[in-house]
Design an enzyme around this catalytic site. Structure first.
Site, short mmCIF file in Angstrom:
data_model
loop_
_atom_site.label_atom_id
_atom_site.label_comp_id
_atom_site.label_asym_id
_atom_site.label_seq_id
_atom_site.Cartn_x
_atom_site.Cartn_y
_atom_site.Cartn_z
N HIS A 167 0.60 -1.45 -0.46
CA HIS A 167 -0.29 -0.40 0.47
C HIS A 167 0.89 1.22 -0.31
O HIS A 167 0.38 2.52 0.70
CB HIS A 167 -0.83 0.15 1.56
CG HIS A 167 -2.70 1.00 0.57
ND1 HIS A 167 -2.21 2.13 0.52
CD2 HIS A 167 -3.25 0.99 0.67
CE1 HIS A 167 -3.03 3.11 0.66
NE2 HIS A 167 -4.50 1.40 0.57
N SER A 168 1.84 1.67 -0.55
CA SER A 168 2.23 2.58 -1.12
C SER A 168 2.47 3.28 -2.02
O SER A 168 0.91 2.99 -2.44
CB SER A 168 3.64 2.48 -1.56
OG SER A 168 4.92 1.43 -1.10
#
Length: 342
Positions: A167-168
């Site tokens: 989830h960058s």
């Protein structure tokens, strides 16, 4: 971890096996904090985290008809009655073992390991999650290769459900307050239609506000607003293996910005991906141990592109084959991130 170039390097933290730095031509293209502690105190938006035991939303925060029973999950999806990203303290909030240096596929890499116990966030079965990051330079491009593997190792039950992604929040115009001006090309314009609680209806349609697959569009200051699951493979419910790592990579998305000349291409073996313009993002101001102030970051200051299975595949019987893990099986996925500067 270096990609054999001082201006191209990666840093990972053990919490959530998260990506703290993805440096290309001297620029960090992920939103981050400089110290690990901030990820525990200032990170309600899953910044850089490995998401699990499931990704995205579970309808009604309940697993139905698994091991002959139902399991209630945490309701943590704002105003919606769903469970999101593994619960109140999903894998992104857990401390993994690692980083352990490895050589994988003849590349320098690191391995992280996490054992999620039976009953954690009320998910059944003890599972082991392995995360591998390997780095390199190919044709002048900085490469980050990410692999996930999950195995049901406990004897508490015969089956569980699994989904893992990263989830960058990517920013190819580092230092800018928003992603305005970012040029985006997606590998598909088909998405899962949603009901009023942000759960797929089962219908796959053409997304209304972006061009066809392969055609570029530009992010504005406030539009388009996207937080949707895009479908690369319509046949995934019947054809997607539990471990997709042997499948060919497909290009999910490319993003670039004319101000910097920075480009990012994301490929994956996964059949779908969430594309999020981060209109709900907020990172509060922080101060380092040395007194350096880190300014707050607001909505649309990054783009999340999360390779995955279909949203709520755990909740639809006809989709559950993508995520149901039994004893003796492996769940797996692979994604490759290529970045460069013109």
């Amino acid at each position: 971890m270096s990609a054999r170039d001082p201006d191209s390097a990666f840093t990972f933290f053990s919490q959530g096996a998260l990506i703290q730095e993805f440096k290309v031509a001297g620029h960090n293209i992920v939103q981050s904090f400089p110290e690990a502690r901030f990820y525990k105190t200032h990170n309600d938006v899953y910044l850089g985290e490995t998401i699990g035991r499931t990704t995205n939303r579970v309808k009604g925060a309940e697993l139905k008809n698994l091991n002959g029973r139902n399991y209630r999950l945490a309701i943590n999806d704002g105003d919606n009655p769903n469970s999101l990203h593994g619960g109140f303290r999903g894998w992104g909030k857990k401390d993994f073992e690692g980083p352990k240096p490895v050589n994988r596929n003849d590349k320098e890499g690191v391995q992280f390991r996490y054992v999620s116990k039976d009953g954690e966030e009320n998910y059944p079965g003890t599972v082991e999650c392995l995360v591998w990051y390997t780095a390199g330079i190919e044709d002048g491009k900085t490469i980050l290769d990410v692999e996930y593997q999950v195995e049901l190792i406990g004897n508490e039950c015969e089956e569980t459900v699994v989904g893992v992604t990263n989830h960058s929040y990517f920013q190819v115009n580092p230092g800018a307050p928003t992603t305005e001006g970012t040029v985006v090309t997606l590998g598909t314009n088909e998405y899962l239609e949603l009901d009023t609680n942000q759960i797929p209806t089962g219908q796959i349609s053409v997304f209304p506000s972006i061009p066809p697959a392969g055609e570029a569009f530009k992010l504005g200051a406030t539009e388009p607003v996207i937080d949707d699951c895009f479908v690369m493979d319509r046949e995934a419910p019947t054809s997607c293996p539990l471990d997709t790592r042997s499948l060919p990579l497909r290009t999910l998305a490319t993003i670039s910005h004319p101000n910097t000349g920075l480009h990012l291409e994301i490929q994956s073996t996964e059949p779908a991906f969430q594309f999020y313009t981060a209109d709900g993002l907020y990172l509060p101001e922080a101060e380092t141990d040395k007194g350096v102030k880190i300014p707050a970051r607001d909505k649309r200051s990054g783009i999340a592109i999360e390779p995955s299975r279909y949203v709520n595949c755990v909740g639809r019987e006809e989709w559950r084959g993508m995520c149901k893990l039994r004893k003796g099986q492996l769940w797996g996925a692979r994604s490759v991130y290529r970045a460069w500067k013109e």
